[in-house]
Scaffold this active site. Structure first.
Site, PDB file in Angstrom:
ATOM      1  N   SER A  30       0.846  -1.123   0.021  1.00 34.21           N
ATOM      2  CA  SER A  30      -0.168   0.183   0.141  1.00 34.21           C
ATOM      3  C   SER A  30       0.993   1.102   0.032  1.00 34.21           C
ATOM      4  O   SER A  30       2.086   1.007   0.173  1.00 34.21           O
ATOM      5  CB  SER A  30      -0.802  -0.037   1.143  1.00 34.21           C
TER       6      SER A  30
ATOM      7  N   ILE B 203       3.071   4.340  -0.197  1.00 35.13           N
ATOM      8  CA  ILE B 203       4.402   4.731  -1.093  1.00 35.13           C
ATOM      9  C   ILE B 203       4.954   3.478  -1.535  1.00 35.13           C
ATOM     10  O   ILE B 203       5.567   3.678  -2.790  1.00 35.13           O
ATOM     11  CB  ILE B 203       5.347   5.566  -0.161  1.00 35.13           C
TER      12      ILE B 203
ATOM     13  N   SER C 285      10.914   9.965   7.819  1.00 37.11           N
ATOM     14  CA  SER C 285       9.715  10.865   7.403  1.00 37.11           C
ATOM     15  C   SER C 285      10.370  12.539   8.138  1.00 37.11           C
ATOM     16  O   SER C 285      11.567  12.584   8.588  1.00 37.11           O
ATOM     17  CB  SER C 285       8.804  10.417   8.753  1.00 37.11           C
TER      18      SER C 285
ATOM     19  N   TYR D  97       7.235   7.057  17.335  1.00 33.25           N
ATOM     20  CA  TYR D  97       7.361   7.202  15.715  1.00 33.25           C
ATOM     21  C   TYR D  97       8.673   8.158  15.654  1.00 33.25           C
ATOM     22  O   TYR D  97       9.541   7.912  14.684  1.00 33.25           O
ATOM     23  CB  TYR D  97       6.003   7.580  15.045  1.00 33.25           C
TER      24      TYR D  97
ATOM     25  N   LYS E 143      12.114   7.144  13.572  1.00 31.58           N
ATOM     26  CA  LYS E 143      12.424   7.949  12.510  1.00 31.58           C
ATOM     27  C   LYS E 143      13.895   8.612  12.810  1.00 31.58           C
ATOM     28  O   LYS E 143      14.582   8.676  11.895  1.00 31.58           O
ATOM     29  CB  LYS E 143      11.420   8.635  11.752  1.00 31.58           C
TER      30      LYS E 143
END
Length: 266
Positions: free
Chosen positions: A16, A18, A143, A156, A160
């Site tokens: 799904s 990217i 990100s 998160y 990242k």
């Protein structure tokens, strides 16, 4: 883009968003071989059929990035499919929608396992192959949350940020082996990432965020991403006005923190 001709490219998180769009755009390029990985076999098989219809060689390798103990063996299986891997795109991951004070440590660990440790385990397993060939390209999809902190994304952001640190250092180490490293930092992109984001009780967020729905179309994001990879760029910041926040943080962090504190996170 000629850079991808005759390349074997392994994409995680390919079912799904990217990852899926990367597969579809790469499949239209000449003489590309794709290995597609994610948990959903059904989605991978449908995507493989679509990629083959564009003329690409394409095989699937189902895996679960949370099951980190399986990933070294999975990497060997990936290498055996076409006999080489020229480019790996570490795209699989999971986001978060909960405050630090209400997030159990199990959620923090889960996000770190999926978003960070899985990428470095696969990378470590691939490095001997790439070093022996003196060729390879490692693409880490981080990100803009890996560039600064943001509320309701503590774990998160941590994962990242960790990706940024690891692949920054790896890039320097791998130059003597002529192996490229590209860190991709998407901002708000129109994908379903917010649906599966972990909430405080570990269940999926289950809805599209306003910021996500108004973000850059995934097709445009991937075009920019593949262009950056083909140019062997070290970093690619991709998004709309939210990308300005990265430069603001790097140049005038005090102003960034004032603005970030006023932004609605979800």
């Amino acid at each position: 883009m000629n850079y991808f001709t005759n390349k074997t490219i392994w994409i995680t998180g390919a079912s799904s968003g990217i990852g899926r769009e990367c597969a579809l755009q790469l499949a239209k390029m000449p003489k590309v071989s794709l290995i597609l990985s994610a948990r959903s076999v059904d989605k991978l098989e449908k995507l493989r059929t679509e990629c083959k219809s564009h003329g690409a060689q394409c095989e699937i390798l189902p895996l679960d990035l949370e099951q980190t103990h399986t990933l070294t063996e999975k990497t060997q299986q990936a290498l055996a499919i076409f006999g080489k891997i020229d480019i790996v795109i570490h795209n699989g991951g999971i986001s978060q929608r909960s405050l630090a004070e209400e997030t159990p440590i199990e959620n923090d660990r889960k996000i770190m396992e999926i978003d960070y440790f899985s990428t470095i385990i696969i990378t470590k397993a691939l490095l001997p192959h790439m070093i022996a060939r003196k060729s390879g390209h490692i693409v880490a999809v981080s990100s803009i949350s890996g560039c600064f902190g943001f509320p309701q994304r503590t774990a998160y952001c941590a994962a990242k940020h960790a990706m940024y640190g690891y692949f920054e250092a790896l890039d320097i180490e791998m130059r003597k082996h002529t192996i490229a490293v590209t860190i991709v930092a998407p901002g708000r992109i129109q994908t379903n990432i917010s649906y599966s984001a972990l909430t405080k009780d570990g269940t999926p967020h289950g809805k599209m965020d306003d910021g996500q729905s108004g973000g850059m179309p995934v097709e445009i994001c991937v075009k920019k991403m593949l262009k950056a990879i083909a140019r062997r760029k070290h970093e690619a910041l991709i998004g709309r006005k939210e990308v300005v926040m990265v430069y603001l943080y790097r140049i005038v962090p005090k102003i960034f923190h004032i603005i970030a504190g006023k932004i609605k996170a979800v």
